[in-house]
Design a protein around this motif. Sequence first.
Motif, mmCIF file in Angstrom:
data_model
loop_
_atom_site.group_PDB
_atom_site.id
_atom_site.type_symbol
_atom_site.label_atom_id
_atom_site.label_comp_id
_atom_site.label_asym_id
_atom_site.label_seq_id
_atom_site.Cartn_x
_atom_site.Cartn_y
_atom_site.Cartn_z
ATOM 1 N N GLY A 70 0.848 -1.307 -0.004
ATOM 2 C CA GLY A 70 0.026 -0.031 -0.004
ATOM 3 C C GLY A 70 0.823 1.398 -0.067
ATOM 4 O O GLY A 70 0.218 2.470 0.098
ATOM 5 N N GLU A 71 2.047 1.146 0.328
ATOM 6 C CA GLU A 71 3.267 2.208 -0.080
ATOM 7 C C GLU A 71 3.817 2.290 -1.206
ATOM 8 O O GLU A 71 4.442 1.200 -1.507
ATOM 9 N N ALA A 72 3.707 3.335 -2.035
ATOM 10 C CA ALA A 72 3.903 3.362 -3.478
ATOM 11 C C ALA A 72 5.400 3.315 -3.781
ATOM 12 O O ALA A 72 5.691 2.330 -4.442
ATOM 13 N N GLU A 73 6.292 3.516 -2.736
ATOM 14 C CA GLU A 73 7.562 3.471 -2.965
ATOM 15 C C GLU A 73 8.053 2.233 -2.767
ATOM 16 O O GLU A 73 8.937 1.675 -3.629
ATOM 17 N N ILE A 74 7.595 1.741 -1.712
ATOM 18 C CA ILE A 74 7.973 0.020 -1.413
ATOM 19 C C ILE A 74 7.352 -0.805 -2.486
ATOM 20 O O ILE A 74 8.169 -1.710 -3.042
ATOM 21 N N ASP A 75 6.153 -0.632 -3.009
ATOM 22 C CA ASP A 75 5.580 -1.536 -3.848
ATOM 23 C C ASP A 75 6.375 -1.123 -5.199
ATOM 24 O O ASP A 75 6.589 -2.369 -6.081
ATOM 25 N N GLU A 76 7.022 -0.085 -5.760
ATOM 26 C CA GLU A 76 7.698 0.140 -6.997
ATOM 27 C C GLU A 76 8.944 -0.403 -6.776
ATOM 28 O O GLU A 76 9.456 -1.021 -7.649
ATOM 29 N N ALA A 77 9.772 -0.422 -5.514
ATOM 30 C CA ALA A 77 11.045 -0.850 -5.152
ATOM 31 C C ALA A 77 10.813 -2.410 -5.581
ATOM 32 O O ALA A 77 11.663 -3.165 -6.167
ATOM 33 N N ASN A 78 9.676 -2.994 -5.011
ATOM 34 C CA ASN A 78 9.688 -4.508 -5.053
ATOM 35 C C ASN A 78 9.332 -4.946 -6.526
ATOM 36 O O ASN A 78 10.000 -5.848 -7.210
ATOM 37 N N ALA A 79 8.700 -4.188 -7.173
ATOM 38 C CA ALA A 79 8.393 -4.112 -8.571
ATOM 39 C C ALA A 79 9.624 -4.177 -9.612
ATOM 40 O O ALA A 79 10.032 -5.092 -10.459
ATOM 41 N N ASN A 80 10.311 -3.060 -9.177
ATOM 42 C CA ASN A 80 11.889 -3.007 -10.070
ATOM 43 C C ASN A 80 12.793 -3.923 -9.421
ATOM 44 O O ASN A 80 13.474 -4.630 -10.373
ATOM 45 N N LEU A 81 12.699 -4.719 -8.337
ATOM 46 C CA LEU A 81 13.469 -5.762 -8.056
ATOM 47 C C LEU A 81 13.279 -6.993 -8.747
ATOM 48 O O LEU A 81 14.024 -7.841 -9.135
ATOM 49 N N ILE A 82 11.722 -7.334 -8.785
ATOM 50 C CA ILE A 82 11.286 -8.451 -9.601
ATOM 51 C C ILE A 82 11.930 -8.443 -11.321
ATOM 52 O O ILE A 82 12.182 -9.379 -11.591
ATOM 53 N N THR A 83 11.775 -6.986 -11.592
ATOM 54 C CA THR A 83 12.042 -7.061 -13.039
ATOM 55 C C THR A 83 13.862 -7.265 -13.301
ATOM 56 O O THR A 83 14.211 -8.080 -14.015
ATOM 57 N N ALA A 84 14.113 -6.801 -12.261
ATOM 58 C CA ALA A 84 15.844 -6.885 -12.260
ATOM 59 C C ALA A 84 16.201 -8.324 -12.071
ATOM 60 O O ALA A 84 17.234 -8.736 -12.772
ATOM 61 N N ILE A 85 15.508 -8.839 -11.220
ATOM 62 C CA ILE A 85 16.095 -10.299 -10.935
ATOM 63 C C ILE A 85 15.592 -11.061 -12.161
ATOM 64 O O ILE A 85 16.439 -12.018 -12.528
ATOM 65 N N ASN A 86 14.371 -10.984 -12.744
ATOM 66 C CA ASN A 86 14.051 -11.700 -14.146
ATOM 67 C C ASN A 86 15.197 -11.508 -15.056
ATOM 68 O O ASN A 86 15.657 -12.383 -15.570
ATOM 69 N N GLN A 87 15.596 -10.168 -15.023
ATOM 70 C CA GLN A 87 16.613 -9.957 -16.297
ATOM 71 C C GLN A 87 18.083 -10.689 -15.972
ATOM 72 O O GLN A 87 18.800 -11.270 -16.756
ATOM 73 N N GLY A 88 18.237 -10.733 -14.550
ATOM 74 C CA GLY A 88 19.649 -11.415 -13.971
ATOM 75 C C GLY A 88 19.293 -12.983 -14.620
ATOM 76 O O GLY A 88 20.509 -13.566 -15.021
ATOM 77 N N ILE A 89 18.207 -13.527 -14.191
ATOM 78 C CA ILE A 89 18.102 -14.938 -14.422
ATOM 79 C C ILE A 89 18.221 -15.351 -15.876
ATOM 80 O O ILE A 89 18.870 -16.217 -16.247
ATOM 81 N N VAL A 90 17.621 -14.467 -16.563
ATOM 82 C CA VAL A 90 17.812 -14.486 -18.088
ATOM 83 C C VAL A 90 19.178 -14.461 -18.557
ATOM 84 O O VAL A 90 19.727 -15.371 -19.373
ATOM 85 N N GLN A 91 19.777 -13.638 -18.165
ATOM 86 C CA GLN A 91 21.340 -13.379 -18.574
ATOM 87 C C GLN A 91 22.117 -14.644 -17.968
ATOM 88 O O GLN A 91 22.915 -15.176 -18.678
ATOM 89 N N ILE A 92 21.893 -15.193 -16.908
ATOM 90 C CA ILE A 92 22.740 -16.312 -16.247
ATOM 91 C C ILE A 92 22.347 -17.560 -17.252
ATOM 92 O O ILE A 92 23.042 -18.341 -17.535
ATOM 93 N N ASP A 93 20.879 -17.704 -17.447
ATOM 94 C CA ASP A 93 20.589 -18.784 -18.444
ATOM 95 C C ASP A 93 21.264 -18.542 -19.733
ATOM 96 O O ASP A 93 21.657 -19.721 -20.216
ATOM 97 N N LEU A 94 21.308 -17.591 -20.146
ATOM 98 C CA LEU A 94 22.227 -17.512 -21.510
ATOM 99 C C LEU A 94 23.446 -17.842 -21.474
ATOM 100 O O LEU A 94 24.093 -18.603 -22.459
ATOM 101 N N PHE A 95 24.043 -17.250 -20.427
ATOM 102 C CA PHE A 95 25.779 -17.612 -20.171
ATOM 103 C C PHE A 95 25.934 -19.095 -20.071
ATOM 104 O O PHE A 95 26.673 -19.671 -20.689
#
Length: 118
Positions: A70-95
């Motif tokens: 319910g706190e915009a900054e925390i929810d946005e930070a969590n969404a950004n973390l999810i995006t970054a972790i997804n991208q990291g996993i994709v990069q690791i899979d490619l490597f």
Amino acid sequence: MSEGIVPLHRRGEKRSALARVDVAAVELLAAGQATNLQAARAKVILEDLRDHRDQMAVVLADLRGREPTGEAEIDEANANLITAINQGIVQIDLFVAQAQAYAEGAVPTGQFGDQLDR
């Protein structure tokens, strides 16, 4: 030729990541779990990548399982973390896929070791 040389370190000397890989690779080689130092290094690095991927997947599952705060900054930070972790996993899979292809001899001998040294 350099793949047969393993640098020695003094006791208590802080080891670099490459030195740690070399120590683990030599152990695999000595145990007969790899055909040469280059293959052993590849095996150690691939295992490390898979371990990091697994750790990231656990964090990702935790973040995805959280309810919005319910706190915009925390929810946005969590969404950004999810995006970054997804991208990291994709990069690791490619490597990992590329490293496996190199390790299995999909490219001329010597190039895999050259790639790891960079």
